[in-house]
Structures are given as structure tokens and as C-alpha cells.
Write a protein that holds these residues in place. Structure first.
Motif, PDB file in Angstrom:
ATOM      1  N   THR A   1       0.812  -1.216   0.000  1.00 24.01           N
ATOM      2  CA  THR A   1       0.000   0.000   0.000  1.00 24.01           C
ATOM      3  C   THR A   1       0.849   1.271   0.000  1.00 24.01           C
ATOM      4  O   THR A   1       0.312   2.368  -0.207  1.00 24.01           O
ATOM      5  N   GLY A   2       2.142   1.128   0.267  1.00 25.19           N
ATOM      6  CA  GLY A   2       3.010   2.292   0.343  1.00 25.19           C
ATOM      7  C   GLY A   2       2.768   3.148   1.575  1.00 25.19           C
ATOM      8  O   GLY A   2       3.171   4.319   1.603  1.00 25.19           O
ATOM      9  N   THR A   3       2.126   2.592   2.595  1.00 20.53           N
ATOM     10  CA  THR A   3       1.807   3.346   3.810  1.00 20.53           C
ATOM     11  C   THR A   3       2.632   2.838   4.992  1.00 20.53           C
ATOM     12  O   THR A   3       3.088   1.693   5.003  1.00 20.53           O
ATOM     13  N   THR A   4       2.783   3.706   5.987  1.00 19.87           N
ATOM     14  CA  THR A   4       3.498   3.351   7.205  1.00 19.87           C
ATOM     15  C   THR A   4       2.549   3.476   8.385  1.00 19.87           C
ATOM     16  O   THR A   4       1.950   4.529   8.612  1.00 19.87           O
ATOM     17  N   THR A   5       2.426   2.385   9.140  1.00 18.76           N
ATOM     18  CA  THR A   5       1.535   2.346  10.294  1.00 18.76           C
ATOM     19  C   THR A   5       2.356   2.413  11.571  1.00 18.76           C
ATOM     20  O   THR A   5       3.284   1.623  11.763  1.00 18.76           O
ATOM     21  N   ALA A   6       2.019   3.362  12.440  1.00 17.75           N
ATOM     22  CA  ALA A   6       2.643   3.463  13.757  1.00 17.75           C
ATOM     23  C   ALA A   6       1.764   2.768  14.779  1.00 17.75           C
ATOM     24  O   ALA A   6       0.552   2.989  14.819  1.00 17.75           O
ATOM     25  N   ILE A   7       2.372   1.914  15.589  1.00 15.82           N
ATOM     26  CA  ILE A   7       1.658   1.240  16.676  1.00 15.82           C
ATOM     27  C   ILE A   7       2.264   1.736  17.983  1.00 15.82           C
ATOM     28  O   ILE A   7       3.315   1.268  18.422  1.00 15.82           O
ATOM     29  N   ASP A   8       1.591   2.713  18.576  1.00 13.19           N
ATOM     30  CA  ASP A   8       2.046   3.294  19.836  1.00 13.19           C
ATOM     31  C   ASP A   8       1.445   2.491  20.977  1.00 13.19           C
ATOM     32  O   ASP A   8       0.245   2.546  21.234  1.00 13.19           O
ATOM     33  N   HIS A   9       2.280   1.712  21.655  1.00 20.46           N
ATOM     34  CA  HIS A   9       1.819   0.975  22.836  1.00 20.46           C
ATOM     35  C   HIS A   9       2.649   1.406  24.044  1.00 20.46           C
ATOM     36  O   HIS A   9       3.112   0.600  24.848  1.00 20.46           O
ATOM     37  N   PHE A  10       2.807   2.721  24.134  1.00 22.61           N
ATOM     38  CA  PHE A  10       3.563   3.332  25.207  1.00 22.61           C
ATOM     39  C   PHE A  10       2.756   3.308  26.510  1.00 22.61           C
ATOM     40  O   PHE A  10       1.563   3.021  26.516  1.00 22.61           O
ATOM     41  N   ILE A  11       3.434   3.637  27.581  1.00 18.64           N
ATOM     42  CA  ILE A  11       2.823   3.612  28.908  1.00 18.64           C
ATOM     43  C   ILE A  11       1.684   4.629  29.018  1.00 18.64           C
ATOM     44  O   ILE A  11       1.741   5.706  28.424  1.00 18.64           O
ATOM     45  N   ARG A  12       0.628   4.270  29.741  1.00 16.83           N
ATOM     46  CA  ARG A  12      -0.441   5.186  30.123  1.00 16.83           C
ATOM     47  C   ARG A  12      -0.597   5.130  31.639  1.00 16.83           C
ATOM     48  O   ARG A  12      -0.291   4.107  32.274  1.00 16.83           O
ATOM     49  N   ALA A  13      -1.068   6.215  32.219  1.00 16.75           N
ATOM     50  CA  ALA A  13      -1.250   6.249  33.669  1.00 16.75           C
ATOM     51  C   ALA A  13      -2.519   5.498  34.065  1.00 16.75           C
ATOM     52  O   ALA A  13      -3.548   5.612  33.392  1.00 16.75           O
ATOM     53  N   PRO A  14      -2.485   4.723  35.156  1.00 14.88           N
ATOM     54  CA  PRO A  14      -3.685   4.014  35.611  1.00 14.88           C
ATOM     55  C   PRO A  14      -4.805   4.981  36.016  1.00 14.88           C
ATOM     56  O   PRO A  14      -4.569   6.166  36.292  1.00 14.88           O
ATOM     57  N   ALA A  15      -6.010   4.469  36.083  1.00 15.32           N
ATOM     58  CA  ALA A  15      -7.170   5.293  36.445  1.00 15.32           C
ATOM     59  C   ALA A  15      -7.030   5.889  37.838  1.00 15.32           C
ATOM     60  O   ALA A  15      -7.567   6.966  38.122  1.00 15.32           O
ATOM     61  N   LEU A  16      -6.325   5.205  38.719  1.00 13.63           N
ATOM     62  CA  LEU A  16      -6.150   5.690  40.092  1.00 13.63           C
ATOM     63  C   LEU A  16      -4.977   6.654  40.237  1.00 13.63           C
ATOM     64  O   LEU A  16      -4.746   7.183  41.326  1.00 13.63           O
ATOM     65  N   ALA A  17      -4.243   6.896  39.167  1.00 16.54           N
ATOM     66  CA  ALA A  17      -3.034   7.738  39.233  1.00 16.54           C
ATOM     67  C   ALA A  17      -3.420   9.209  39.127  1.00 16.54           C
ATOM     68  O   ALA A  17      -3.116   9.892  38.144  1.00 16.54           O
ATOM     69  N   THR A  18      -4.091   9.711  40.140  1.00 17.52           N
ATOM     70  CA  THR A  18      -4.516  11.111  40.158  1.00 17.52           C
ATOM     71  C   THR A  18      -3.370  12.001  40.641  1.00 17.52           C
ATOM     72  O   THR A  18      -2.453  11.534  41.336  1.00 17.52           O
ATOM     73  N   PRO A  19      -3.398  13.286  40.309  1.00 13.04           N
ATOM     74  CA  PRO A  19      -2.367  14.197  40.824  1.00 13.04           C
ATOM     75  C   PRO A  19      -2.282  14.182  42.348  1.00 13.04           C
ATOM     76  O   PRO A  19      -1.185  14.250  42.908  1.00 13.04           O
ATOM     77  N   ASP A  20      -3.429  14.067  43.026  1.00 15.08           N
ATOM     78  CA  ASP A  20      -3.414  14.064  44.491  1.00 15.08           C
ATOM     79  C   ASP A  20      -2.679  12.842  45.035  1.00 15.08           C
ATOM     80  O   ASP A  20      -1.941  12.943  46.025  1.00 15.08           O
ATOM     81  N   ARG A  21      -2.886  11.701  44.399  1.00 13.72           N
ATOM     82  CA  ARG A  21      -2.199  10.485  44.867  1.00 13.72           C
ATOM     83  C   ARG A  21      -0.688  10.658  44.806  1.00 13.72           C
ATOM     84  O   ARG A  21       0.029  10.284  45.739  1.00 13.72           O
TER      85      ARG A  21
END
Length: 585
Positions: A101-121
Motif C-alpha cells: 500500500t506504500g503506507t506506514t503504520t505506527a503502533i504506539d503501545h507506550f505507557i499510560r497512567a492508571p485510572a487511580l493515578a490522580t495528581p493528588d495520589r
């Protein structure tokens, strides 16, 4: 083997390479000599962080698999033989050029913060730690975020692979069952975190059985080995069930129990909800061709700045060339530290930071006869095409990470893959999940734990990213790929390899091995192999310079790997031998 066989052929980007002959050398050598003979062939190419991983990928190519099949097999093998560098509970980015297809696909599986990772925590945790950032997210359960490696690999397999996942995993499973060999990298990774292991009993008992540092493997099946049976079971389940083997079921439940018991924030629900970001990778003009970086902004800005400077007027490895690269890189880092956060927030000026016009504006600051000395961020919002939002406070420089490996592959159909896969630091969080063989990564340390900043922790956020998984293009088609390992120093490893090959005309192996620098705006780090005359010239330009020896067994600079295909269809592969890299055709 090829002794400069492609010497006069046109490289991606348009600069003809000088004819040269590869030479086998001892560990230390001058900048014009290579340690390894260049390798070239017609079946495809694989470059990786270890011989076993490169061999696993090359075996798949030889059996008729494509480049994606090869990368998956190589990565799973790397998770066995490079256990401190990467694993299924880590994170990464992969870019796949699909020739059909001549296309380039990026698969970003980088880290994400958990739902409990609030600024206050994190504010509370930081206060309990007396303001010691390292204490709360360098090791331990608070350093663990929502990892994505298993999901990323499974997505690549589902979209592009031709071979059964279980078959691709089988060699890694067998190697793990035989025991994880303790090579110099594994042993040094343990040594580097030995003090921290005192506080993490599960990891300590596994990595230092009997309280002792494991002996080195002899490379022939004897010597030091770590118990790989739990890891073999997880890899086998991944081969059968894909991402659900890690993000659901018994493994996810084991992670959830451990996190709840130890005060961590990651939950099974976070793992179940994790989705990689998959999309077309943008391309940017450079040196008569194009490049893509799998989401990395620093590399694009650095190359845009260099495009406005006379880099080609300086010889490879000269003080003049290194000076221009250092200035461009430092300016790009300053901008990224100031302006870059999670791109999904809309607060990062993506178009501005990657604008060629902004690159020219920043290049106008660079002098040939003196270092700037101070590298302040500019205003990319002028080139963004939209008004700036209400911006949070700047975050500054994040922590360094070194637990990463790199893989590149190309096949006869023209498909090209580049992959950076990581645990963060060596053995990641040092949290070992019982019964799984997994060390979740510690990439939460890339966040700023202070609230209200552009790179602050918040549920679902991604931290600042700075490691290009690069593909190079000529006439619209991919001709090469470069990846690296070694934290933000990956920038130098990948970009200097590209510049050495495309702009300065070095053959691929020489481009990979050439002495490197790193400059993120604080000081200029120079590879000692560059020589005292180069160091003296850079110091005379006013650089705050530190000369760092780069020898076998050290990780002072990042380790690149690259594959390339020339105009005659000949594949080239190269990997830096200083830290165990390997290239196979």
C-alpha cells in the motif's frame, strides 16, 4: 559479507557514499575504522540487540515469513535473552512500512497512567517521600503504569503477520524453558540496581539466588542461568491467546493482587481497557528524501534545524559536524521539555514543533564559531495554525531510562519494520509478578509527579516521549530503518546513524559504529573514541564538555541497529557491537 559492495551506490537521501573496505578491528579504533565487516544479502535483513534475537528473526525470513513475522519472533526471543531490557509487561513503539500500500503504520503501545493515578495520589506520595521523586517512581509499585507491549505485538500480528503467533513464539518458549542465560548485560543490569533490590524481595530472590550475583553463562548452555519456566509459560500463553494472555485472566489477576497488596495503582481493569494508538505515521522531508519517527518530535525538529545548516560541508565525525548536531539537538530538547506532553491533550504544538519554518527559525540562532551555551525554548505556537490553549506550567527534564532494546527488519517484498521495546530501567520496576516471569516496566518515572504541569501524572495520560523509531524513504518507498536503546540518548544513536549514512556517505556499519555525542541542553557528552583533537576543538567553541569512554560492557551512549536496502535490491544490516548488538541477513 560485503566489503563496501554498495560503496558508490546512491543512498536514501541522495548523497553518494565513498567506496570503502570494512575491517575487523580490536575494541578500540579510530573514527575511520570499523570493528565489524559490513553484512549484505538478498533475502532480507534483521538487526537487533542480541545475537539470539537477530537469529530468531532471520530464521523466520529464511522460512518465507515477512518482516513483521521476523520482528515478532525476534522480540519474543529478546524478552528471554535480554530480560532486563524488555518484556511483555513493558512498552514501546513500532512502525511498519507496508509495501503493498506504500503506507506506514505506527503502533504506539507506550505507557499510560492508571485510572487511580490522580495528581493528588502522587502529590501525597511525594510528600511522604520527603520530596524525593526517585523514591516514588523509580522502583516499586508506584513506578508501574498501564503497559502495552503484549497488546502492541498482538496488533502488529493481527494486521500484518503471515505466520501463526504460537509458531513465532515457540523458539522463545524453548529458550526460556532451558533457562535465561546470564550474559554481561544481564549481570551488569543486576549490579546497577543491587542496592534497590534490597527493598524488593521477589526480584532479589530471582535475580540473585542465594543472595549472590549469578555467574556468567559460557554461551554453550552452561554457566549462570536464571529460572525461565514462569516466563516460558507466559510466552506460550501469549502465542496461543495473544494480548489477553497478559491483559486478562490469570496474569492480569496476579498483577492486580500484587498491586493492591503493595499499595500500587494499576488494576486488572486498566489492563483490560488498554488500547494502542494505531495510525498512519507522518513523513517529513529531509536530505532529498523523507523520514518518519513513530511519534517522536525531537528528532523531527533536530533534522529540520540541520536542514537549514551546512552539515554536509563538514566531514563525518569532525568537530564542525558534531558542533552543529549538538546545537540542533539541544534546541530541540529545550522545546520538547517545555512544550511536549500527551499529544491527546491538545496542549502540545505538534505542527509547530515539526514545522520546517520553525526549524529554520531555530537554526538562525546557531553559530559556526561558538556554542550558544544557553538553550531556551522558542515559541512553536506561532507555526501551529491555532491559538495556544491555556498552558500548564513547564515540567523540565524527565528521568533517564536505559532498559530498552531495538529491532529492525526488512524483507524481499519491500516491507520494513522498526521497533523500540522497553522496560524503562534495567528490570523495570523491580516488581516481579509471581508465577508469570514478568517485570512490569517503571516508565511512570517519565511523568512529572508534581500537579499542574505539562507532563504531570493524570489518569489515562501518556508521558513525554523521546525515542525515534525511524524509517527513511526515497521516492516514496521505504529504504531503511533505524532503532536504538538507551533512554533519551536514543536520539543521538538514531539520528547520527542516519546522518552518517545519508549525509556523510558512510557505509551502514560504519555509520552505526561511529563515535557519538549527546546534548539535551545541559552539557555536551562526547564519546571518547572521537579523539582528543575533536574534544579540544569542541571545548574551544565554548561547549560545556564531558568526555565519556565508550567501551565494551558500558552503556554510556545509546546502541543503534539499522537495516537498509540499496537501489540494486541488496540488503544491509548493522548493529553496534559495544553492547551486544547483532545483524543477520
Amino acid at each position: 559479507y560485503s566489503r563496501g559492495a554498495a560503496g558508490a551506490r546512491r543512498r536514501c537521501g541522495g548523497v553518494p557514499a565513498r567506496r570503502r573496505r570494512g575491517r575487523l578491528m580490536t575494541v578500540m579504533r579510530s573514527t575511520s575504522e570499523t570493528r565489524r565487516l559490513p553484512v549484505a544479502g538478498r533475502n532480507g535483513a534483521v538487526a537487533a540487540g542480541s545475537q539470539a534475537a537477530a537469529d530468531a528473526g532471520a530464521a523466520v525470513l529464511a522460512d518465507g515469513g515477512n518482516a513483521v513475522d521476523a520482528i515478532i519472533a525476534a522480540a519474543l526471543m529478546a524478552y528471554v535473552v535480554e530480560p532486563g531490557m524488555a518484556g511483555l509487561a513493558g512498552h514501546g513503539r513500532m512502525a511498519i512500512y507496508w509495501a503493498a500500500t506504500g503506507t506506514t503504520t505506527a503502533i504506539d503501545h507506550f505507557i499510560r497512567a492508571p485510572a487511580l493515578a490522580t495528581p493528588d495520589r502522587y502529590r501525597e506520595a511525594l510528600e511522604r517521600a520527603g520530596g524525593d521523586v526517585r523514591a516514588i517512581h523509580h522502583a516499586g509499585v508506584l513506578s508501574v503504569g498501564v503497559f502495552g507491549t503484549a497488546v502492541g505485538l498482538a496488533a502488529a500480528h493481527d494486521h500484518f503477520a503471515t505466520r501463526d503467533l504460537a509458531a513465532l513464539a515457540a523458539p522463545a518458549v524453548a529458550r526460556a524453558r532451558d533457562g535465561i542465560p546470564v550474559d554481561l548485560d544481564v549481570q551488569q543490569g543486576i549490579i546497577g540496581r543491587q542496592a534497590e533490590l534490597e527493598h524488593h524481595a521477589l526480584a532479589r530472590d530471582f535475580l540473585m539466588p542465594g543472595g549472590r550475583l549469578p555467574a556468567l553463562s559460557d554461551g554453550l548452555g552452561g554457566g549462570g542461568r536464571l529460572d525461565g519456566r514462569d516466563l516460558a509459560g507466559t510466552l506460550e500463553r501469549f502465542g496461543k491467546n495473544g494480548a489477553s494472555a497478559v491483559h486478562a485472566g490469570a496474569v492480569a489477576d496476579a498483577i492486580d493482587r500484587l498491586m493492591r497488596r503493595e499499595g500500587g495503582l494499576l488494576r486488572a481493569d486498566d489492563l483490560a481497557r488498554y488500547t494502542p494508538a494505531i495510525g498512519e505515521d507522518p513523513r517529513y522531508r529531509f536530505a532529498g528524501g523523507e523520514i518518519s519517527t513513530c511519534g517522536d518530535l525531537i528528532a523531527v525538529e533536530t533534522l529540520n534545524i540541520l536542514s537549514a545548516l551546512d552539515l554536509a560541508g563538514h566531514a563525518a565525525g569532525s568537530a564542525g559536524a558534531l558542533h552543529l548536531f549538538a546545537e540542533a539537538q539541544a534546541l530541540a530538547f529545550a522545546d520538547s521539555y517545555a512544550h511536549a506532553g500527551d499529544p491527546a491533550d491538545g496542549a502540545t504544538p505538534m505542527a509547530g514543533l515539526t514545522s520546517a519554518a520553525y526549524g529554520r527559525e531555530r537554526a538562525a540562532l546557531v553559530r559556526n564559531d561558538a556554542a550558544l551555551g544557553h538553550y531556551d525554548p522558542g515559541d512553536p505556537w506561532v507555526h501551529e495554525g491555532r491559538p495556544p490553549p491555556v498552558l500548564p506550567e513547564k515540567s523540565g527534564r524527565p528521568a533517564a531510562l536505559v532498559g530498552t532494546t531495538r529491532l529492525c527488519a526488512a524483507d524481499r517484498e519491500g516491507n520494513v519494520v522498526t521497533f523500540i521495546t522497553s522496560l524503562g530501567s534495567s528490570f523495570g520496576s523491580l516488581v516481579r509478578v509471581p508465577g508469570t516471569g514478568l517485570f512490569p516496566g517503571n516508565a511512570m518515572k517519565w511523568f512529572d509527579p508534581r500537579p499542574g504541569r505539562i507532563n504531570s501524572v493524570a489518569p489515562g495520560r501518556m508521558p513525554v516521549y523521546g525515542a525515534p523509531a525511524l524509517i527513511a524513504y526515497r521516492a516514496g518507498r521505504a529504504c531503511g530503518a533505524i532503532a536504538g536503546a538507551g533512554g533519551f540518548r536514543i536520539q543521538s544513536a538514531v539520528l547520527q546513524t542516519l546522518l552518517n549514512h545519508v549525509v556523510h556517505g558512510q557505509d551502514l556499519q560504519a555509520a552505526v559504529e561511529s563515535p557519538r555525542i549527546f546534548h539535551d541542553g545541559s552539557r555536551l557528552e562526547l564519546d571518547g573514541r572521537a579523539g582528543p583533537h575533536v574534544a579540544a576543538a569542541l571545548a574551544a567553541l565554548g561547549h560545556d564538555l564531558v568526555v565519556v569512554p565508550e567501551v565494551v560492557g558500558r552503556r554510556a551512549f545509546a546502541r543503534p541497529a539499522a537495516v537498509w536496502r540499496d537501489d540494486d535490491g541488496l540488503f544491509h544490516a548493522a548493529s553496534d557491537p559495544v553492547a551486544g548488538g547483532a545483524a543477520v541477513i
